[in-house]
Design a protein around this motif. Structure first.
Motif, PDB file in Angstrom:
ATOM      1  N   GLY A  22       0.646  -1.350   0.056  1.00 18.49           N
ATOM      2  CA  GLY A  22      -0.186  -0.422  -0.100  1.00 18.49           C
ATOM      3  C   GLY A  22       0.866   1.172   0.486  1.00 18.49           C
ATOM      4  O   GLY A  22       0.456   2.365  -0.169  1.00 18.49           O
ATOM      5  N   TYR A  23       2.235   1.167   0.065  1.00 18.35           N
ATOM      6  CA  TYR A  23       2.453   2.198   0.151  1.00 18.35           C
ATOM      7  C   TYR A  23       4.307   2.317  -1.367  1.00 18.35           C
ATOM      8  O   TYR A  23       3.944   0.736  -1.521  1.00 18.35           O
ATOM      9  CB  TYR A  23       4.071   2.647   0.934  1.00 18.35           C
ATOM     10  N   ILE A  24       4.352   3.258  -1.726  1.00 20.07           N
ATOM     11  CA  ILE A  24       5.585   3.237  -2.177  1.00 20.07           C
ATOM     12  C   ILE A  24       6.501   3.968  -1.611  1.00 20.07           C
ATOM     13  O   ILE A  24       6.594   5.176  -1.480  1.00 20.07           O
ATOM     14  CB  ILE A  24       4.924   3.722  -3.988  1.00 20.07           C
ATOM     15  N   TYR A  25       8.294   3.561  -1.434  1.00 22.15           N
ATOM     16  CA  TYR A  25       9.231   4.737  -0.546  1.00 22.15           C
ATOM     17  C   TYR A  25       9.882   5.346  -2.503  1.00 22.15           C
ATOM     18  O   TYR A  25       9.305   4.109  -3.381  1.00 22.15           O
ATOM     19  CB  TYR A  25       9.692   3.310  -0.124  1.00 22.15           C
ATOM     20  N   LEU A  26      10.092   6.008  -1.913  1.00 24.91           N
ATOM     21  CA  LEU A  26      10.903   6.172  -3.460  1.00 24.91           C
ATOM     22  C   LEU A  26      12.049   7.463  -2.471  1.00 24.91           C
ATOM     23  O   LEU A  26      12.354   7.661  -1.736  1.00 24.91           O
ATOM     24  CB  LEU A  26      10.075   8.137  -4.154  1.00 24.91           C
ATOM     25  N   PHE A  27      13.226   7.647  -3.329  1.00 21.52           N
ATOM     26  CA  PHE A  27      14.130   8.205  -3.376  1.00 21.52           C
ATOM     27  C   PHE A  27      14.730   9.162  -4.857  1.00 21.52           C
ATOM     28  O   PHE A  27      14.451   8.486  -5.559  1.00 21.52           O
ATOM     29  CB  PHE A  27      15.130   7.283  -3.082  1.00 21.52           C
ATOM     30  N   ASP A  41      -4.072   7.249  -0.493  1.00 26.74           N
ATOM     31  CA  ASP A  41      -4.700   8.640   0.183  1.00 26.74           C
ATOM     32  C   ASP A  41      -3.998   9.848  -0.838  1.00 26.74           C
ATOM     33  O   ASP A  41      -4.620  10.637  -0.986  1.00 26.74           O
ATOM     34  CB  ASP A  41      -5.565   8.867   1.184  1.00 26.74           C
ATOM     35  N   GLY A  42      -2.895   9.408  -1.429  1.00 24.53           N
ATOM     36  CA  GLY A  42      -2.372  10.400  -1.751  1.00 24.53           C
ATOM     37  C   GLY A  42      -1.471  11.137  -1.439  1.00 24.53           C
ATOM     38  O   GLY A  42      -0.419  11.892  -2.445  1.00 24.53           O
ATOM     39  N   GLY A  43      -1.223  10.476  -0.109  1.00 27.30           N
ATOM     40  CA  GLY A  43      -0.154  11.342   0.938  1.00 27.30           C
ATOM     41  C   GLY A  43       1.339  11.108   0.237  1.00 27.30           C
ATOM     42  O   GLY A  43       1.301   9.803   0.129  1.00 27.30           O
ATOM     43  N   ILE A  44       2.125  12.327   1.172  1.00 27.83           N
ATOM     44  CA  ILE A  44       3.419  11.811   0.577  1.00 27.83           C
ATOM     45  C   ILE A  44       3.838  11.507   2.026  1.00 27.83           C
ATOM     46  O   ILE A  44       4.169  13.407   2.829  1.00 27.83           O
ATOM     47  CB  ILE A  44       3.745  12.480  -0.212  1.00 27.83           C
ATOM     48  N   GLU A  45       4.598  11.308   2.986  1.00 31.99           N
ATOM     49  CA  GLU A  45       5.393  11.249   4.159  1.00 31.99           C
ATOM     50  C   GLU A  45       6.709  11.924   3.886  1.00 31.99           C
ATOM     51  O   GLU A  45       7.201  10.567   3.391  1.00 31.99           O
ATOM     52  CB  GLU A  45       4.914  10.451   4.723  1.00 31.99           C
ATOM     53  N   ASP A  46       7.782  12.734   4.248  1.00 33.32           N
ATOM     54  CA  ASP A  46       9.382  12.615   4.530  1.00 33.32           C
ATOM     55  C   ASP A  46       9.680  11.646   4.913  1.00 33.32           C
ATOM     56  O   ASP A  46       9.570  12.090   6.925  1.00 33.32           O
ATOM     57  CB  ASP A  46       9.235  13.901   4.308  1.00 33.32           C
TER      58      ASP A  46
END
Length: 190
Positions: A22-27, A41-46
């Protein structure tokens, strides 16, 4: 347009991504920061940056992989193999550049996890680094290159790119500097 097919605009210049439950980790490619995108929900967490690396370093890592609750950052220009624990939100590091008296120079371009190990594939060095997930002990595997070393036509060029696949009990990837394919039976390596 259907609500689910709307595109959320995010300007991160993402170089590596990992989907997990359910999450995509992005770097990103151009700076040191891990983000988690919530698919529902389209939210992005730092999730912060690698503490011992420069915040504005370009292409620190080349790939991210997950084993258990830990995300591993495959170092490209980074000094260490970085581990992010998703359960505790803490970063830790493993020194993989100077082990067993062998200095592994250059970059790592691919990686995979299997059983109790992760395997890092050297880009500019003919080496595979195996890291034990239990104690982070490190071993350099070089014997798998013995047969192909005489066929290398440019030892200063990259040995591999990030295009390997895991199939059954082997990792398969083409050489960039030899007319050969590496078929690495990782469960047979001691």
């Amino acid at each position: 347009m259907d609500e689910r097919s709307k595109i959320k605009t995010v300007s991160l210049n993402v170089h590596c991504a990992l989907y997990d439950g359910g999450y995509i980790y992005l770097f990103p490619e151009e700076f040191n920061c891990l983000y988690r995108f919530d698919v529902s929900d389209g939210g992005i967490e730092d999730l912060g940056s690698i503490p011992w690396e420069n915040k504005c370093e370009n292409r620190l890592i080349d790939k991210i992989i997950k084993a258990g609750d830990r995300i591993f950052f495959v170092p490209f220009s980074a000094k260490y193999l970085t581990v992010y624990d998703t359960a505790t939100s803490e970063y830790s590091k493993v020194d993989i550049r100077n082990v067993e008296g062998i200095h592994v120079q250059g970059v790592f371009v691919d990686a995979f996890a299997s059983d109790q190990y992760i395997y890092l594939i050297g880009g500019t060095a003919p080496a595979i680094v195996r890291v034990d997930l239990n104690d982070y002990s490190v071993q350099v595997l070089k014997s798998c290159f013995d047969d192909v070393n005489p066929m290398v036509f440019n030892p200063t060029d990259s040995y591999f790119r990030s295009c390997g696949i895991v199939y059954d009990d082997c990792f398969i990837t083409p050489f960039c500097n030899a007319n050969a394919v590496l078929i690495f039976y990782y469960r047979e390596m001691k």
